[in-house]
Design a protein around this motif. Structure first.
Motif, PDB file in Angstrom:
ATOM      1  N   LEU A  83       0.894  -1.227   0.083  1.00  0.00           N
ATOM      2  CA  LEU A  83      -0.027  -0.050  -0.045  1.00  0.00           C
ATOM      3  C   LEU A  83       0.603   1.325  -0.021  1.00  0.00           C
ATOM      4  CD1 LEU A  83      -2.692  -1.133   2.580  1.00  0.00           C
ATOM      5  CD2 LEU A  83      -2.856  -1.120   0.206  1.00  0.00           C
ATOM      6  N   LEU A  84       0.312   2.369  -0.319  1.00  0.00           N
ATOM      7  CA  LEU A  84       0.942   3.539  -0.550  1.00  0.00           C
ATOM      8  C   LEU A  84       1.663   4.049   0.730  1.00  0.00           C
ATOM      9  CD1 LEU A  84       1.753   5.905  -2.442  1.00  0.00           C
ATOM     10  CD2 LEU A  84      -0.509   6.887  -1.916  1.00  0.00           C
ATOM     11  N   ASP A  85       1.013   3.920   1.974  1.00  0.00           N
ATOM     12  CA  ASP A  85       1.525   4.345   3.291  1.00  0.00           C
ATOM     13  C   ASP A  85       2.802   3.381   3.387  1.00  0.00           C
ATOM     14  OD1 ASP A  85       0.086   1.919   3.696  1.00  0.00           O
ATOM     15  OD2 ASP A  85      -0.345   2.673   5.805  1.00  0.00           O
ATOM     16  N   LYS A  86       2.931   2.492   3.185  1.00  0.00           N
ATOM     17  CA  LYS A  86       4.116   1.303   3.265  1.00  0.00           C
ATOM     18  C   LYS A  86       5.316   1.767   2.242  1.00  0.00           C
ATOM     19  CE  LYS A  86       2.419  -1.064   6.422  1.00  0.00           C
ATOM     20  NZ  LYS A  86       2.889  -0.952   8.147  1.00  0.00           N
ATOM     21  N   GLY A  88       5.522   5.011   1.417  1.00  0.00           N
ATOM     22  CA  GLY A  88       6.111   6.144   2.081  1.00  0.00           C
ATOM     23  C   GLY A  88       7.069   6.077   2.989  1.00  0.00           C
ATOM     24  N   GLU A  89       6.880   4.854   3.877  1.00  0.00           N
ATOM     25  CA  GLU A  89       7.632   4.411   5.110  1.00  0.00           C
ATOM     26  C   GLU A  89       9.043   3.849   4.342  1.00  0.00           C
ATOM     27  OE1 GLU A  89       5.674   1.553   7.368  1.00  0.00           O
ATOM     28  OE2 GLU A  89       3.963   3.065   7.794  1.00  0.00           O
ATOM     29  N   TRP A  90       8.855   3.154   3.409  1.00  0.00           N
ATOM     30  CA  TRP A  90       9.863   2.700   2.565  1.00  0.00           C
ATOM     31  C   TRP A  90      11.083   3.899   2.245  1.00  0.00           C
ATOM     32  CZ3 TRP A  90      12.008   2.776  -2.166  1.00  0.00           C
ATOM     33  CH2 TRP A  90      13.116   1.892  -2.431  1.00  0.00           C
TER      34      TRP A  90
END
Length: 96
Positions: A83-86, A88-90
């Motif tokens: 997902l997009l939030d993951k 972003g975290e990466w």
């Protein structure tokens, strides 16, 4: 008065100037353009290799460079359900 001058007419003006040896005023009268425009086209040709100057890049600068984009593509190929939030975290962990 502003008028759009075709690429063909600009090229013809430079041909007459550079190849045929016509003077600026004669070309200006023959083609119905200003001598200042012909000088500008010649300067563009000398500097950029073509009559019109390069178009400036429009829009916002990219946040991700080509390497980062490639790495995201690889990441998504490995884990398509990411997902997009993951993502972003990466990015925050590996590229901040």
């Amino acid at each position: 008065v502003y008028q759009r001058i075709s690429r063909d007419r600009k090229e013809r003006a430079l041909y007459l100037l550079l190849e045929e040896g016509w003077d600026l005023e004669r070309i200006a009268v023959a083609l119905g353009v200003s001598s200042r425009s012909i000088e500008r086209w010649e300067a563009n040709y000398d500097e950029h290799g073509h009559i019109n100057p390069p178009t400036p890049i429009m829009g916002r600068p990219r946040l991700l460079d080509q390497v980062m984009t490639g790495e995201i593509h690889e990441l998504l190929a490995e884990t398509p359900s990411l997902l997009l939030d993951k993502i972003g975290e990466w990015l925050a962990i590996y590229h901040d």
